[in-house]
Motif scaffolding. Structure first.
Motif, PDB file in Angstrom:
ATOM      1  N   THR A 154     -15.354  -3.720 -18.357  1.00 62.40           N
ATOM      2  CA  THR A 154     -14.972  -3.026 -17.065  1.00 62.40           C
ATOM      3  C   THR A 154     -14.360  -1.740 -17.687  1.00 62.40           C
ATOM      4  O   THR A 154     -14.649  -0.761 -17.224  1.00 62.40           O
ATOM      5  N   VAL A 155     -13.468  -1.636 -18.763  1.00 61.23           N
ATOM      6  CA  VAL A 155     -12.749  -0.423 -18.923  1.00 61.23           C
ATOM      7  C   VAL A 155     -14.064   0.396 -19.823  1.00 61.23           C
ATOM      8  O   VAL A 155     -13.684   1.409 -19.486  1.00 61.23           O
ATOM      9  N   SER A 156     -15.098  -0.576 -20.683  1.00 63.22           N
ATOM     10  CA  SER A 156     -15.935   0.548 -20.731  1.00 63.22           C
ATOM     11  C   SER A 156     -16.585   1.078 -19.761  1.00 63.22           C
ATOM     12  O   SER A 156     -17.022   2.372 -19.845  1.00 63.22           O
ATOM     13  N   MET A 157     -16.964   0.506 -18.777  1.00 58.83           N
ATOM     14  CA  MET A 157     -17.551   0.990 -17.693  1.00 58.83           C
ATOM     15  C   MET A 157     -16.678   2.375 -16.986  1.00 58.83           C
ATOM     16  O   MET A 157     -17.546   3.370 -16.587  1.00 58.83           O
ATOM     17  N   ILE A 163     -16.716  10.182 -17.334  1.00 61.86           N
ATOM     18  CA  ILE A 163     -17.461  11.091 -18.279  1.00 61.86           C
ATOM     19  C   ILE A 163     -18.597  11.494 -17.472  1.00 61.86           C
ATOM     20  O   ILE A 163     -18.951  12.785 -17.187  1.00 61.86           O
ATOM     21  N   MET A 164     -19.408  10.555 -16.717  1.00 58.08           N
ATOM     22  CA  MET A 164     -20.518  11.081 -16.090  1.00 58.08           C
ATOM     23  C   MET A 164     -19.939  11.812 -14.805  1.00 58.08           C
ATOM     24  O   MET A 164     -20.682  12.959 -14.217  1.00 58.08           O
ATOM     25  N   SER A 165     -18.989  11.447 -14.238  1.00 56.84           N
ATOM     26  CA  SER A 165     -18.427  12.153 -12.743  1.00 56.84           C
ATOM     27  C   SER A 165     -18.001  13.393 -13.154  1.00 56.84           C
ATOM     28  O   SER A 165     -18.384  14.501 -12.571  1.00 56.84           O
ATOM     29  N   ARG A 175     -17.676   5.762  -7.899  1.00 56.76           N
ATOM     30  CA  ARG A 175     -17.858   4.926  -6.780  1.00 56.76           C
ATOM     31  C   ARG A 175     -18.987   3.907  -6.970  1.00 56.76           C
ATOM     32  O   ARG A 175     -18.854   2.904  -6.517  1.00 56.76           O
ATOM     33  N   CYS A 176     -19.884   4.252  -7.625  1.00 61.56           N
ATOM     34  CA  CYS A 176     -21.101   3.052  -8.182  1.00 61.56           C
ATOM     35  C   CYS A 176     -20.220   2.182  -9.128  1.00 61.56           C
ATOM     36  O   CYS A 176     -20.708   0.854  -8.873  1.00 61.56           O
ATOM     37  N   VAL A 182     -16.088  -4.389  -8.350  1.00 57.60           N
ATOM     38  CA  VAL A 182     -15.596  -5.300  -7.656  1.00 57.60           C
ATOM     39  C   VAL A 182     -16.075  -6.716  -7.248  1.00 57.60           C
ATOM     40  O   VAL A 182     -15.445  -7.776  -7.432  1.00 57.60           O
ATOM     41  N   PRO A 183     -17.371  -6.873  -6.830  1.00 54.32           N
ATOM     42  CA  PRO A 183     -17.936  -8.194  -6.890  1.00 54.32           C
ATOM     43  C   PRO A 183     -17.985  -8.970  -8.115  1.00 54.32           C
ATOM     44  O   PRO A 183     -17.572 -10.159  -8.031  1.00 54.32           O
TER      45      PRO A 183
END
Length: 188
Positions: A154-157, A163-165, A175-176, A182-183
């Motif tokens: 999660t922290v990695s994502m 960075i991508m944003s 948002r992605c 979340v699920p």
């Protein structure tokens, strides 16, 4: 820390270093710039941080870690917490015109191979985000190993999404990430 003139000066220097790392990077932040940004006397820098830029950078990373930990420590399901984290990061990026990044990832990328002190501070910062999230996941029914792995992912994502944003000048990657996480976090 006591609320003294020295403590306030030290805090201003750390805050300035943090802000400048976010916008200019660690390597692009000179000590004279930090002192001017903090409106501090130059002599106070080495008085409070005898280790110089590296010591100041370490404290800035610690401050960034504490601020993120505060967001992660919120109440709710793990998915709700991460949604709030990602919403807060999206607001930060948009309000800062996509100029602000995660100071911990910036310092890791720039200095991780050059400064063991800064690499260790960054590793500690990331761990301070992973550990409470793992505890939260365990409290919501996940096994210890699964919780640790999921918290790390999660922290990695989140770091990658920030960075991508910035690169895309869009909060869509955040948002992605929220839509995917979340699920996953609230699942079985």
């Amino acid at each position: 820390m006591a609320d003294t003139k020295g403590a306030r000066t030290s805090a201003r220097l750390v805050e300035s270093m943090l802000e400048l790392i976010q916008t200019r990077g660690y390597s692009g932040t000179g000590l004279n710039t930090v002192v001017a940004h903090a409106s501090a006397p130059k002599g106070s820098l080495y008085f409070h941080f005898p280790g110089g830029k590296e010591a100041l950078g370490e404290k800035a990373v610690e401050l960034a870690a504490e601020r993120f930990r505060t967001i992660v420590a919120a109440e709710g399901t793990p998915g709700q917490v991460i949604r709030r984290v990602l919403d807060a990061l999206a607001r930060l990026l948009e309000e800062g015109d996509f100029q602000l990044g995660c100071p911990v990832s910036v310092v890791t990328l720039e200095m991780g191979a050059e400064s063991d002190r800064l690499r260790a501070a960054c590793a500690d910062a990331f761990e301070s985000w992973v550990a409470p999230l793992a505890v939260h996941l365990v409290a919501h029914g996940r096994a210890d190993g699964e919780a640790r792995s999921l918290a790390t992912a999660t922290v990695s994502m989140i770091e990658g999404a920030v960075i991508m944003s910035r690169a895309q000048r869009s909060v869509t990657p955040l948002r992605c990430a929220a839509d995917a996480l979340v699920p996953l976090l609230d699942g079985p």
